[in-house]
Enzyme design. Sequence first.
Site, PDB file in Angstrom:
ATOM      1  N   GLU A  49      75.150  69.850  44.482  1.00  0.00           N
ATOM      2  CA  GLU A  49      74.441  71.129  44.565  1.00  0.00           C
ATOM      3  C   GLU A  49      73.320  71.188  43.532  1.00  0.00           C
ATOM      4  O   GLU A  49      72.214  71.664  43.809  1.00  0.00           O
ATOM      5  CB  GLU A  49      75.428  72.278  44.352  1.00  0.00           C
ATOM      6  N   ASP A  53      69.536  71.505  44.783  1.00  0.00           N
ATOM      7  CA  ASP A  53      68.734  72.654  44.341  1.00  0.00           C
ATOM      8  C   ASP A  53      67.346  72.193  43.891  1.00  0.00           C
ATOM      9  O   ASP A  53      66.327  72.807  44.222  1.00  0.00           O
ATOM     10  CB  ASP A  53      69.466  73.375  43.212  1.00  0.00           C
ATOM     11  N   ASP A 122      75.593  77.416  48.044  1.00  0.00           N
ATOM     12  CA  ASP A 122      75.742  76.225  47.199  1.00  0.00           C
ATOM     13  C   ASP A 122      76.022  74.984  48.042  1.00  0.00           C
ATOM     14  O   ASP A 122      75.520  73.890  47.748  1.00  0.00           O
ATOM     15  CB  ASP A 122      76.885  76.415  46.195  1.00  0.00           C
ATOM     16  N   GLU A 125      72.919  73.583  49.612  1.00  0.00           N
ATOM     17  CA  GLU A 125      72.178  72.782  48.636  1.00  0.00           C
ATOM     18  C   GLU A 125      72.878  71.446  48.387  1.00  0.00           C
ATOM     19  O   GLU A 125      72.221  70.419  48.191  1.00  0.00           O
ATOM     20  CB  GLU A 125      72.015  73.553  47.334  1.00  0.00           C
TER      21      GLU A 125
END
Length: 231
Positions: A49, A53, A122, A125
Amino acid sequence: MLSESDISKFENTIGYTFEDKSLLIQAFTHSSFVNEQKINKKPDYERLEFLGDAVLEMLSSEYLFKKYPDKKEGEMSKIRASLVCEPALAFDAEKLDIRHYMQLGKGEEATGGRNKESIIADMVEAVIGALFLDGGIEESKKFIYKYVLTNEESMQMFSDSKSILQEIVQGQNMGQIRYEICGERGPEHDKIFDVCVFVGDKNFGEGSGKTKKAAEQKAAYKAILELKKIK
């Protein structure tokens, strides 16, 4: 536990087959699930994640930089925030049925983790991070363009739909906006609220969410789309 058929189903959905299936499994594995395993513990999604991101921020920034050559940094930052914020990513994830693939611990499951926008976002990502490691930047880009940047105008509306609806209704002198709870589902610890939004006496949209505020936001978004059809 994720089965081989689950993995194949998700791969078919996104149009990419992983060389390293463990990366995809990791992307769907919550820390609560890992903590309950006594042996053969696998890593959770958090590192993926973190990576995803960063990839998402870079590629969405590139997209906006190229699309809006005349916009200033502040304007592009605002648009990017609306596209990649937690509610928007969770909304995008509905097309991917992320909830179905989540590996959660019993405690997290019992407290409604499968419906938490924060976990869903999350994991989106984390999937981006897994795609980056397995297929490189181009596979991440295909996924982001298909599922995150597909409808930029809609996502900007979605991020602030209540305010936008208020402006539309006031501008057209349509009357007062009223939000009403039109249903509740699930146990007390995992309740889902259904909210209807009325403009005057007419119901223009319905939305569902873990909180009344989230449900109102989705209902307002549906109402905006309905009003745009009427024009």
